[in-house]
Design an enzyme around this catalytic site. Structure first.
Site, PDB file in Angstrom:
ATOM      1  N   ASP A  63       0.824  -1.203   0.000  1.00 23.86           N
ATOM      2  CA  ASP A  63       0.000   0.000   0.000  1.00 23.86           C
ATOM      3  C   ASP A  63       0.861   1.256   0.000  1.00 23.86           C
ATOM      4  OD1 ASP A  63      -2.361  -1.434   0.046  1.00 23.86           O
ATOM      5  OD2 ASP A  63      -2.550  -1.389   2.230  1.00 23.86           O
ATOM      6  N   TYR A 124       7.090  -9.763   6.797  1.00 29.16           N
ATOM      7  CA  TYR A 124       7.064  -8.321   7.029  1.00 29.16           C
ATOM      8  C   TYR A 124       7.641  -8.007   8.403  1.00 29.16           C
ATOM      9  CZ  TYR A 124       3.895  -7.323   3.073  1.00 29.16           C
ATOM     10  OH  TYR A 124       3.340  -7.178   1.824  1.00 29.16           O
TER      11      TYR A 124
END
EC number: 5.4.99.12
Length: 284
Positions: A63, A124
């Site tokens: 994003d 992540y």
């Protein structure tokens, strides 16, 4: 759906990284917004003197504001283009791309490779500090400031209740026709000597906003606003809880993408395309 490369083309794997601060995410968008995909595709077209844009497929679409250290993508190039340019392509891209995005490696991909569907996990990291003075100015684009003291042990206790294969609908932004079933392989937090807390989150795949929602729930546990069993109860309820905040994107970095051995790539790609469901209760 097949991963056979079109005749006369070569599938090329790209390993890359970027600072997402000034990008409107990975994926190309209408309206001329700056995106990582758009920037790399434009650079590729320019340095290879191609008339057409060769579209990238990425392991994980990030994003706006999210960073990547270990992103992977692939592109199918005409064989004559690859033959002519591959030895100098990396250096030419470095000269063309902006300083906040870099391609580190370019190589012909093994048979069956698909950057998105062949991946077996994505890892992540989310970084946050509870230092009462705030964030080191040199790290402000990569670390979230949380203005309550955080109990890392309580956060890890809560995280353990989220591991495994579940329907993460309560932690995902629903997309029409997409499953929210994922296998969360790792969720752990460590406070470094500098006081920065790094959350490591690894799963076979992630649905939209999943990592940032999970971190938002754990922060509520860490600062004492919710008990350690609360994130698990939210997961079991299966619906979005207004108390679960999607934390800001700048603390999130895609660190690494994992792939199986070359001979298993095609099978993994086929498996990943199958829409999953959880086992039914009871027998059979």
């Amino acid at each position: 759906m097949s991963d056979e490369v079109e005749a006369g083309h070569v599938r090329v794997r790209l390993d890359l990284s970027y600072d997402g601060s000034e990008f409107s995410g990975w994926a190309k968008q209408a309206g001329g917004r700056r995106t990582v995909q758009g920037e790399i595709e434009d650079a590729l077209r320019t340095v290879t003197r191609s008339r057409e844009t060769h579209e990238l497929t990425v392991a994980g679409r990030t994003d706006a504001g999210v960073h990547a250290r270990g992103q992977v993508a692939h592109v199918d190039l005409p064989r004559e283009v690859w033959t002519e340019h591959h030895q100098k392509l990396l250096k030419r891209l470095a000269g063309r791309l902006s300083r906040d995005v870099r391609v580190w490696a370019l190589r012909e991909a093994p048979s069956g490779f698909n950057a998105r569907f062949s991946a077996v996990w994505r890892r992540y990291a989310y970084r946050v500090t509870d230092n009462p003075g705030g964030v080191d100015p040199l790290l402000r684009s990569h670390v979230l400031w949380h203005d309550w003291p955080l109990d890392v042990d309580a956060m890890n206790e809560a995280a353990r209740g989220l591991l495994g294969e579940h329907d993460f609908a309560a932690y995902c932004k629903k997309r029409e026709g997409a499953t929210t079933i994922r296998t969360l392989q790792e969720l752990s937090l460590v406070r470094g000597d500098d006081g920065i807390i790094t959350a490591t989150v690894r799963a076979d795949a992630f649905c939209h906003n999943m990592v940032r929602s999970l971190i938002g729930a754990l922060l509520f546990v860490g600062d004492g606003h919710r008990p350690a069993d609360w994130p698990g109860k939210v997961l079991a309820a299966g619906v979005r809880d207004s108390a679960v905040h999607v934390v800001r994107p700048h603390g999130l970095t895609l660190e690494e993408v994992g792939y199986p051995a070359d001979e298993l790539l095609a099978a993994r790609s086929k498996e990943a395309r199958n829409k999953r469901s959880l086992p039914s209760a009871g027998c059979c």
